[in-house]
Write an enzyme that holds these catalytic residues in place. Structure first.
Site: not given
Length: 315
Positions: A53-56, A80
């Site tokens: 999810v970090y930065g999509g 993750k």
């Protein structure tokens, strides 16, 4: 740089690790991010943590490119899943676990991750389904070990007691002088069951560096000043906490450390902590943080620090 064994696994991770939340692929431009990654390896850091999810997906994609020329066995890579990647892609169902590991591996340009972590607990999916899916991932060779982040203690215990599935080796909680909640239940439970802590935000979103001073505007270029990176820090920017952090500086000086190193050394004093994740936008930050691995601090100084911060949190 010292290493510690990660839970019951055969992984040995550097006491300081490099994270990518709010930074790489998002708030830090690519060339600066590469310099930080290079600095991490130069400092002996072997553990890199990210999430889909970090930065999509942008953080994983950056790391996939930046790590491509390094031998795969020269670093420990963790990612993750849980948070939404689209309106329908979210959670820890079997379908999502199997879909998201493949997507992460594609972005990371690797055949496996060393650690695959559940970013939060999914109350909409039976725990058995999640654990069985994670077990499939490990047995398919796509992840070597599994972990979780910010799970309730009762759900951790239920997973530990489940038969026929892979066992967790890591927990990733928020933990720092400013946030000690894991000490109540999570750390004792994990320590008794072969699960180590990989700590996020050990510097309290940068507050424990001492760069934010009571009554003053945040410095230009700091996380608190950034629209992209500063959303999570506001709750720690109270006058009492900021003053308490300034009051910690003489203790750090007495220990012969910077305030940043002192705060990281406090986290590493806990035997169940395997690694403290740092976020960095400049190489010099990486080197300063990495030096905390060699710090030797009188426990009495830590006790005084805990008292100062505890009184400020109570206000």
């Amino acid at each position: 740089m010292r290493t510690r064994q990660l839970g019951s696994s055969d992984l040995h991770v550097s006491e300081i690790s490099l994270g990518s939340w709010l930074t790489y692929g998002v708030g830090v431009e690519a060339e600066a991010a590469r310099r930080c990654l290079d600095a991490a390896f130069d400092a002996g850091i072997n553990f890199i943590d990210t999430a889909n999810v970090y930065g999509g997906g942008a953080a994983e994609s950056f790391l996939g490119e930046a790590l491509a020329d390094r031998p795969r066995d020269s670093y420990v890579l963790a990612t993750k899943l849980f948070f939404p990647m689209s309106d329908t892609d979210k959670g820890l169902s079997r379908a999502q676990v199997l879909k998201q590991i493949d997507a992460s591996l594609s972005r990371l340009k690797t055949t496996h991750v060393d650690l695959y972590q559940c970013h939060r607990y999914d109350f909409d999916t039976p725990l058995e389904e999640t654990m069985e899916a994670l077990t499939e991932v490990v047995r398919a060779g796509k992840a070597r070990y599994i972990g979780f982040s910010e799970w309730p203690a009762d759900r951790i215990k239920a997973a530990i007691e489940m038969a026929g599935v892979e066992k967790f080796v890591s927990s990733q909680p928020q933990y720092s002088l400013l946030h000690r909640d894991p000490e109540d239940e999570v750390i004792p439970l994990c320590a008794a069951n072969g699960i180590s802590q990989i700590v996020w935000s050990p510097l309290g979103q940068g507050v424990l560096t001492g760069k934010y001073k009571p009554g003053e505007a945040p410095p230009e270029g700091s996380r608190a000043k950034s629209d992209e990176m500063g959303g999570y820090i506001k709750g720690l920017m109270t006058p009492a906490i900021l003053q308490a952090v300034q009051d910690l500086k003489p203790l750090a000086e007495e220990a012969g450390l910077s305030l940043t190193q002192f705060a990281l050394a406090w986290v590493l004093r806990e035997p169940n902590v395997a690694s403290a994740i740092i976020g960095a936008s400049r190489p010099e930050q990486v080197h300063e943080n990495a030096a905390a691995s060699d710090a030797k601090v009188d426990p009495e100084l830590f006790a005084r620090a805990e008292k100062i911060v505890g009184e400020a949190r109570a206000k």
